[in-house]
Design an enzyme around this catalytic site. Structure first.
Site: not given
Length: 342
Positions: A128, A270, A300
């Site tokens: 990520c 994030h 997400n």
């Protein structure tokens, strides 16, 4: 530990001059997703369990025939148009994503073929944190004189790794983190600027935790077999790892730059679930009004998360206003980037 103060010679600073994102049209609510799971495997789950546990009401998912490169290309075209440049005026193209179209060749070539550019093209992947790593890589190449203008893109389709028909409660728990996923793409143009730009970059990596979660198929360990193409991981353990690591990278950034939370117009973080975000705020003390909250409606989005958040606020930023990027990635790594609007 890697620390980069990121400010090059006085004559050259690198900034983000255009931003875009792309969301698939198809919306998947948590209620619909839970219904799919229970219909496929017969598990009896409490009403609205996914929504209540994650705080995610809906997310976007690609349709048949749409890929990671599809989302990246759409975002790239918008970013280039906003920058007022053509693909041939870009001499570096970085596809930076946890998702890619295939193992080989690099998805950057798929994107470039669609755009029509002849730029040096490569992939950067780090879970990520991929998109922020891609921006940092492009910035470094511009500072070194290897490129003049870079296009950094991401296309995330983690919905393709979700297990919709777990065979038992254990498999459901093993893949539960995947039910938070949403698909998205993002793109930024990077080039030299007279003022502002990327002012500071820092990372912290704790690779001993790499087995905590991931998609373990497609490489030399598990080159074949569907079983390894689903996301597997313990979300609770991953959260505990990040809490154990703590806020040291953020503390270093604040000491080094002299900036406090109030000095940032926005803080892009994030986001995995709503409870995870609330715990992050509790640990760091970041004011909630500085956050750009996307997880309840978009889930997400892996490395596209920060790009989508930046696109939501970019047009309203004034020269001199600063944005802090906070990346959290499996592996695990934490990354910060301070950027000032030119």
């Amino acid at each position: 530990m890697y620390t980069d103060h990121a400010v090059g010679p006085p004559v050259l600073r690198v900034g983000i001059t255009a931003v875009a994102s792309c969301l698939p049209e198809r919306e998947v609510t948590s209620r619909h997703l839970q219904g799919q799971i229970t219909a496929a495997c017969g598990l009896r789950l409490p009403a609205r369990m996914l929504e209540r546990v994650t705080g995610i009401v809906s997310r976007r998912a690609v349709a048949e025939g749409e890929y990671a490169s599809t989302l990246a290309v759409r975002a790239a075209r918008t970013a280039l148009a906003r920058a007022g440049v053509t693909p041939y005026e870009v001499d570096l193209l970085v596809f930076a994503s946890a998702t890619r179209d295939m193992v080989e060749p690099a998805t950057a070539h798929v994107v470039q073929a669609e755009l029509g550019s002849r730029a040096h093209a490569l992939d950067v992947t780090n879970a990520c944190n991929s998109f922020v790593n891609g921006i940092d890589t492009a910035r470094a190449m511009i500072l070194s004189g290897r490129a003049r203008r870079a296009l950094v893109v991401t296309g995330e389709t983690p919905s393709r790794s979700v297990r919709h028909a777990p065979r038992d409660p254990g498999q459901f728990r093993d893949g539960f983190a995947g039910y938070t996923f949403g698909d998205a793409g993002a793109a930024v143009v990077l080039e030299a600027v007279d003022r502002g730009g990327i002012l500071d970059v820092d990372t912290e990596t704790h690779s001993e935790h790499w087995p905590v979660g991931g998609i373990f198929g497609g490489g030399s360990r598990h080159p074949r077999g569907d079983e390894h193409t689903y996301f597997r991981g313990d979300g609770t353990e991953l959260r505990e790892v990040f809490e154990k690591i703590g806020t040291s990278v953020l503390d270093r950034m604040r000491r080094r730059t002299g900036l406090d939370w109030a000095d940032f117009r926005h803080i892009l973080v994030h986001q995995v679930t709503v409870p995870y975000l609330e715990r992050f705020v509790e640990l760091t003390g970041i004011p909630r009004d500085r956050l750009v909250v996307t997880v309840p409606d978009l889930g997400n989005m892996a490395s596209a998360t920060l790009g989508v958040q930046l696109d939501l606020v970019h047009e309203r930023l004034r020269p001199g206003e600063r944005v802090l990027f906070v990346g959290l990635g499996g592996g695990v790594s934490i990354m910060t980037m301070v950027w000032e609007q030119a």
